[in-house]
Design a protein around this motif. Structure first.
Motif, PDB file in Angstrom:
ATOM      1  N   SER A 117     -34.867  -5.029 -54.457  1.00  0.00           N
ATOM      2  CA  SER A 117     -33.496  -4.558 -54.242  1.00  0.00           C
ATOM      3  C   SER A 117     -32.695  -4.700 -55.529  1.00  0.00           C
ATOM      4  O   SER A 117     -33.140  -5.335 -56.490  1.00  0.00           O
ATOM      5  N   ILE A 149     -25.460  -4.642 -55.792  1.00  0.00           N
ATOM      6  CA  ILE A 149     -24.398  -3.649 -56.001  1.00  0.00           C
ATOM      7  C   ILE A 149     -23.039  -4.319 -56.130  1.00  0.00           C
ATOM      8  O   ILE A 149     -22.187  -3.892 -56.907  1.00  0.00           O
ATOM      9  N   TYR A 159     -24.186  -7.642 -51.817  1.00  0.00           N
ATOM     10  CA  TYR A 159     -24.402  -6.314 -51.258  1.00  0.00           C
ATOM     11  C   TYR A 159     -25.536  -5.679 -52.042  1.00  0.00           C
ATOM     12  O   TYR A 159     -25.445  -5.503 -53.263  1.00  0.00           O
ATOM     13  N   HIS A 179     -28.922  -2.806 -52.507  1.00  0.00           N
ATOM     14  CA  HIS A 179     -29.596  -1.542 -52.193  1.00  0.00           C
ATOM     15  C   HIS A 179     -31.089  -1.776 -52.329  1.00  0.00           C
ATOM     16  O   HIS A 179     -31.560  -2.269 -53.347  1.00  0.00           O
ATOM     17  N   TYR A 180     -31.849  -1.427 -51.280  1.00  0.00           N
ATOM     18  CA  TYR A 180     -33.297  -1.625 -51.288  1.00  0.00           C
ATOM     19  C   TYR A 180     -33.964  -0.467 -52.008  1.00  0.00           C
ATOM     20  O   TYR A 180     -33.822   0.700 -51.602  1.00  0.00           O
ATOM     21  N   ARG A 186     -29.814   4.813 -48.521  1.00  0.00           N
ATOM     22  CA  ARG A 186     -28.612   3.984 -48.656  1.00  0.00           C
ATOM     23  C   ARG A 186     -28.085   3.461 -47.325  1.00  0.00           C
ATOM     24  O   ARG A 186     -27.313   2.492 -47.307  1.00  0.00           O
ATOM     25  N   ASP A 196     -28.417  -0.211 -47.021  1.00  0.00           N
ATOM     26  CA  ASP A 196     -27.661  -1.118 -47.886  1.00  0.00           C
ATOM     27  C   ASP A 196     -26.885  -2.098 -47.011  1.00  0.00           C
ATOM     28  O   ASP A 196     -26.315  -1.712 -45.974  1.00  0.00           O
ATOM     29  N   PRO A 216     -27.119   3.006 -56.878  1.00  0.00           N
ATOM     30  CA  PRO A 216     -28.371   3.007 -56.120  1.00  0.00           C
ATOM     31  C   PRO A 216     -29.468   3.841 -56.761  1.00  0.00           C
ATOM     32  O   PRO A 216     -30.629   3.546 -56.588  1.00  0.00           O
ATOM     33  N   LYS A 251     -19.760   3.231 -52.796  1.00  0.00           N
ATOM     34  CA  LYS A 251     -21.143   2.760 -52.697  1.00  0.00           C
ATOM     35  C   LYS A 251     -21.310   1.568 -51.762  1.00  0.00           C
ATOM     36  O   LYS A 251     -22.423   1.200 -51.420  1.00  0.00           O
ATOM     37  N   VAL A 252     -20.212   0.937 -51.364  1.00  0.00           N
ATOM     38  CA  VAL A 252     -20.279  -0.212 -50.452  1.00  0.00           C
ATOM     39  C   VAL A 252     -19.642   0.163 -49.117  1.00  0.00           C
ATOM     40  O   VAL A 252     -18.532   0.690 -49.075  1.00  0.00           O
ATOM     41  N   TYR A 276     -22.851   4.287 -43.904  1.00  0.00           N
ATOM     42  CA  TYR A 276     -22.251   4.619 -45.189  1.00  0.00           C
ATOM     43  C   TYR A 276     -20.750   4.337 -45.187  1.00  0.00           C
ATOM     44  O   TYR A 276     -20.147   4.062 -44.148  1.00  0.00           O
TER      45      TYR A 276
END
Length: 402
Positions: A21, A24, A52, A54-55, A60, A63, A92, A122-123, A140
């Motif tokens: 991961s 983020i 937080y 991202h794998y 996403r 996440d 990501p 992104k979060v 998302y």
């Protein structure tokens, strides 16, 4: 040393497996200072923070915020330059040469705005949504007003789609809300034929006539759609709301939108089945509804491009099913144009699907269909073995005219 934004490391999933991961964002631990003592295996210095992540290689939608005790010791790979300065590395997806060339070719101000948008979105800003009897994890970010951002649970009325921060407000609203179905015109009703089935109703809504409902719908949908950009400018769109009907009302299952006037001839702009109703056949129902309406308009239609990876799979499956159904009843030769007239599927989508199943050849500049009946029978046999009937829109239940 605690991981910083942009660093890579492995994180344990609830099932015990560990996955690569990238960090983020960070925040003070939800468990406070006590978090520093949690889990003997936690990374040194990381206990006072949540991360937080991202794998790598996963969508996403997965996440998530994780506590320090889920970080796998000995797997930390700090990015060159480290810390907050690794802003782009925290995205990501890595920038590609193609993306860099694109950025160099457009207005730097536009690029800056796009990067700012990526940074802001992104979060996930809302963790869960409560709708009716369902409570669903979000996938998302969605641009709800600031006062609703950061809530663990957002309450949404399943009939009018009004959103609320507090359960008591939601309970009070539910007791007083008189809506029992989406606004707009009911254009489809298919009554349940046996126990265990649901009556399906579809409502057509003009974004200009019901702007608040449609804006609320778009905000809610964005929690489950990665690249959706329509939130407030709903006037140019029609919305088709699919519902399951019971004694309490019409419960929203999913929807699709389309432009009232599409220069490209798109018959669908955005499509979503809410997570609690997925794997029930509604995706193909929604797609088939869009094509049945295209048939009534005497037009061939196509979904707005580019399609997401999930969208490509859904449409490819639908197009293959429709074409193989045509081929199973075929007694003479047929052209791509004739299939398009029968199905309202655009010729380019038919050709790409036939290429995918290896049933088209190019001869003297023309596409010639080469039907493999054995392949058709094998496909339909596999569909029957799945044990789930295909849920499609039926013309006789559609009450709609252009």
């Amino acid at each position: 040393m605690a991981p910083q934004v942009g660093d890579r490391l492995k994180v344990r999933w609830p099932d015990g497996s560990a996955h690569k991961s990238q960090v983020i964002q960070t925040r003070p631990s939800a468990t406070g200072a006590a978090g520093a003592l949690a889990g003997a295996g936690a990374l040194a210095g990381a206990g006072a923070l949540d991360f937080y992540v991202h794998y790598t290689g996963f969508d996403r939608r997965l996440d998530a915020w994780v506590s320090s005790d889920r970080l796998v010791p000995g797997t930390l790979e700090a990015r060159e330059g480290g810390g907050e300065g690794a802003g782009e590395g925290a995205l990501p997806q890595e920038r590609t040469r193609h993306k860099r060339r694109h950025e160099e070719a457009v207005d730097p101000a536009v690029v800056a705005l796009e990067k700012e948008h990526e940074e802001l979105t992104k979060v996930k800003n809302i963790s869960r949504v409560a709708m009716g009897e369902w409570e669903v994890d979000t996938w998302y970010y969605s641009p709800y007003p600031d006062e609703y951002a950061g809530v663990d649970r957002l309450y949404v009325c399943e009939f009018c789609l009004k959103y609320m921060r507090h359960k008591k407000t939601h309970v009070k609203h539910t007791d007083s809300c008189r809506c029992r179905c989406p606004p707009g015109k009911e254009i489809y009703r298919e009554e349940a034929k046996k126990e265990g089935e649901s009556t399906i109703a579809v409502f057509e809504i003009d974004g200009q006539e019901e702007p608040v409902y449609c804006q609320n719908l778009c905000l809610l949908a964005k929690l489950f759609l990665d690249h959706k950009t329509l939130y407030y400018d709903v006037d140019p769109f029609l919305f088709y709301i699919i519902t399951e009907v019971d004694a309490r009302g019409s419960h929203i299952v999913g929807y699709y939108s389309k432009e009232k006037q599409s220069a490209e001839g798109y018959n669908l702009a955005c499509i979503l089945t809410f997570p609690q109703y997925q794997r029930s056949g509604y995706g193909k129902f929604i797609i088939s509804l869009s094509y049945e309406i295209s048939k009534r308009e005497n037009k061939a239609g196509s979904p707005e491009k580019p399609l997401s990876d999930l969208g490509k799979l859904s449409y490819r499956s639908y197009w293959t099913n429709v074409l193989f159904e045509v081929f199973s009843n075929l007694e003479s030769e047929i052209s791509v144009e004739q299939i398009s007239e029968m199905t309202a599927i655009r010729t380019e989508d038919i050709i790409s699907t036939l290429q995918h199943v290896d049933m088209v050849r190019e001869w003297k500049g023309q596409h010639v269909i080469c039907v493999d009946k054995a392949k058709v029978r094998e496909y339909q046999k596999k569909q029957l073995q799945k044990g789930r009937p295909l849920r499609l829109c039926k013309q006789e239940h559609l009450n709609w005219t252009p």
